[in-house]
Design an enzyme around this catalytic site. Structure first.
Site, PDB file in Angstrom:
ATOM      1  N   SER A 243     -28.545   0.904  49.338  1.00  0.00           N
ATOM      2  CA  SER A 243     -29.809   0.200  49.152  1.00  0.00           C
ATOM      3  C   SER A 243     -29.715  -1.140  49.864  1.00  0.00           C
ATOM      4  CB  SER A 243     -30.069  -0.029  47.668  1.00  0.00           C
ATOM      5  OG  SER A 243     -29.216  -1.061  47.198  1.00  0.00           O
ATOM      6  N   LYS A 244     -30.797  -1.887  49.769  1.00  0.00           N
ATOM      7  CA  LYS A 244     -30.870  -3.194  50.446  1.00  0.00           C
ATOM      8  C   LYS A 244     -29.671  -4.081  50.116  1.00  0.00           C
ATOM      9  CE  LYS A 244     -35.078  -3.896  52.517  1.00  0.00           C
ATOM     10  NZ  LYS A 244     -36.202  -3.144  51.982  1.00  0.00           N
ATOM     11  N   ARG A 245     -29.153  -3.940  48.903  1.00  0.00           N
ATOM     12  CA  ARG A 245     -28.034  -4.790  48.505  1.00  0.00           C
ATOM     13  C   ARG A 245     -26.833  -4.639  49.435  1.00  0.00           C
ATOM     14  NH1 ARG A 245     -25.644  -2.904  44.218  1.00  0.00           N
ATOM     15  NH2 ARG A 245     -26.850  -1.002  44.374  1.00  0.00           N
TER      16      ARG A 245
END
Ligand code: GLU
Length: 479
Positions: A243-245
């Protein structure tokens, strides 16, 4: 005949998972002389955008994943889905459902409270003629539900996962056509895969539970069932779903960072598959020959940005200078580094000098800027270390001999510097270190006499003079 497809929902740009699915489909199609089809699953008008369709196509083109057919748009095929849904109704394989959202929600919540699982209770399957007529008269919105044959198991042989089975009892009578007339994913997908004669459905592992429903639909519609291959999940280094993380998930962000598409494609190919041995770097052409769908791993793949960056620097080192020049132009422009007046030959020389030390096109453009701009930035540490009184004294001596040179090539500048060192009884390094800082602003870089040659006499003299005016501590930022 192999026919495969990539079927993105146009709700954003291409993320890593979609790009990997597209790549595996593409490789499989090419190695079997088959067709790779692009289908846009835009059945949800509130989430689908034109911009996203454009971005997806631009992304596939950037990766050189050219499709042979399409794009087909599901939004243009609504009458087809309705026709097949009604066919199922006529054959008693589907039925109208008038249940309101509220009723379904209530039933679901009640089951949750009583800690039992809930699936649609077939309330509308048992409506009698009068009840149906009344609901029709009142114009109550209706969906179409597929009548799932519950007394049997659904089985398929996944190319990657082997035999997978589920009891029909665990599948509810799912909706195939919503009240607003739009088809659900499972239904539109089956109709399209069948009508587009898709031979192999290669998609992410999240879809396995859909595959059971889809197989039931194929059977109900007397369609030929394709082969299925479900690709492993892609996780971040911490083992959580990517994910974006974990950094950029959209491939266009990698483009912006200066990752070469050929490096990204190579890296994506390894997310779930490997050609064996320690072969890690291979072209798209080679991947087409080497790829084996049945060798794709079941285990989750790990996306590691450092590895991608390493691969990218390998590609930059190995790339043709002209190819790098094409790629680096947009980064030079973005950083206002003018290059258009320069001879191509000089630009290629600058690239040759810097490609070993640039991990991406962005870094390459910055390294090139040192040779193309009037003013450069100085690392404070470099200035403090070598542009002290002694360093400047040495630079002055060097300046006076370099100014007199009429030939300014590698050999002459080297010979001159070494002779000067000998005359003055100093080490060549005592000139080379401050010279590097004066010319590049940095402590390390390419071999200094290569730098001199590519920089040329005029810019070299200018930079040395400029360095002599720099004072320690302050003024390390030139402007
Ligand atoms: N639109 C679906 C998705 O993006 C397609 C899945 C499939 O390939 O069937 O997940």
């Amino acid at each position: 005949m192999v026919r495969v497809r990539i079927a993105p929902s146009p709700t954003g740009s291409i993320h890593i998972g979609l790009a990997r699915s597209a790549l595996y489909n593409f490789l499989f199609a090419r190695q079997h002389n088959g067709k790779f089809i692009l289908r846009i699953e835009d059945t949800d008008p509130t989430r689908s955008t034109k911009e996203s369709v454009e971005a997806i196509m631009e992304g596939f083109r950037w990766l050189s994943l050219y499709w042979d057919e399409g794009p087909y748009f599901q939004s243009q095929r609504f009458p087809i889905y309705r026709e097949y849904a009604e066919k199922l109704i006529k054959e008693g394989k589907a039925y109208y459902c008038y249940c309101s959202e509220e009723r379904l929600k209530k039933e679901r919540e009640k089951a949750l409270q009583e800690r039992r699982s809930w699936q649609y209770d077939r309330h509308c399957l048992s409506l009698n003629k009068e009840e149906k007529e009344r609901l029709e008269r009142e114009g109550v919105p209706k969906t179409i539900r597929f009548l799932v044959p519950q007394e049997r198991n659904v089985v398929f042989n996944d190319i990657i996962h082997g035999r997978i089975e589920r009891s029909g009892r665990d599948i509810e009578d799912f909706i195939i056509l919503r009240a607003d007339g739009t088809p659900t994913y499972n239904f539109a997908c089956v109709i399209d895969d069948a009508l587009m004669e898709i031979s192999h459905v290669i998609r992410a592992v999240e879809h396995i539970s859909n595959t059971f429903k889809q197989i039931l639909l194929y059977e109900a519609l007397n369609f030929k069932i394709p082969f299925f291959a479900h690709l492993p999940l892609i996780l971040g280094k911490d083992g959580k779903k990517l994910s974006k993380r974990h950094g950029a998930v959209s491939i266009m962000e990698y483009k912006k960072m200066g990752i070469l598409p050929e490096a990204l494609v190579n890296y994506l190919a390894l997310l779930g598959w490997s050609p064996g041995g320690d072969l890690e770097i291979f072209s798209l052409e080679e991947a087409i020959k080497l790829f084996r769908l049945e060798k794709v791993k079941k285990a989750n793949a790990i996306f590691d940005f450092q590895k991608l960056e390493w691969m990218n620097s390998e590609y930059i080192k190995r790339s043709d200078n002209k190819r790098l020049l094409e790629g680096v132009k947009e980064f030079l422009e973005e950083k206002n580094i003018s290059y258009k007046e320069e001879k191509e030959e000089r630009l290629l020389e600058i690239i040759q000098l810097n490609k070993e030390r640039s991990r991406n096109l962005c870094e390459l453009s910055l390294n090139m800027g040192i040779y193309l701009k009037e003013a450069i930035d100085y690392d404070k540490e470099a200035v403090d270390k070598y542009l002290d009184e002694k360093g400047k004294e040495n630079l002055k001596e060097l300046l006076s001999v370099y100014e007199k040179l009429s030939i300014f090539d590698k050999e002459t500048t080297e010979k001159t510097l070494r002779e000067l060192a000998k005359d003055k009884n100093k080490k060549p390094a005592e000139y080379i270190h401050p010279l590097r800082v004066a010319l590049t602003g940095k402590l390390v870089g390419p071999p200094i006499f290569d730098v001199l040659k590519v920089m040329g006499k005029e810019l070299t003299i200018k930079r040395i003079k400029k360095a002599l005016t720099l004072s320690l501590e302050k003024n390390t930022k030139d402007n």
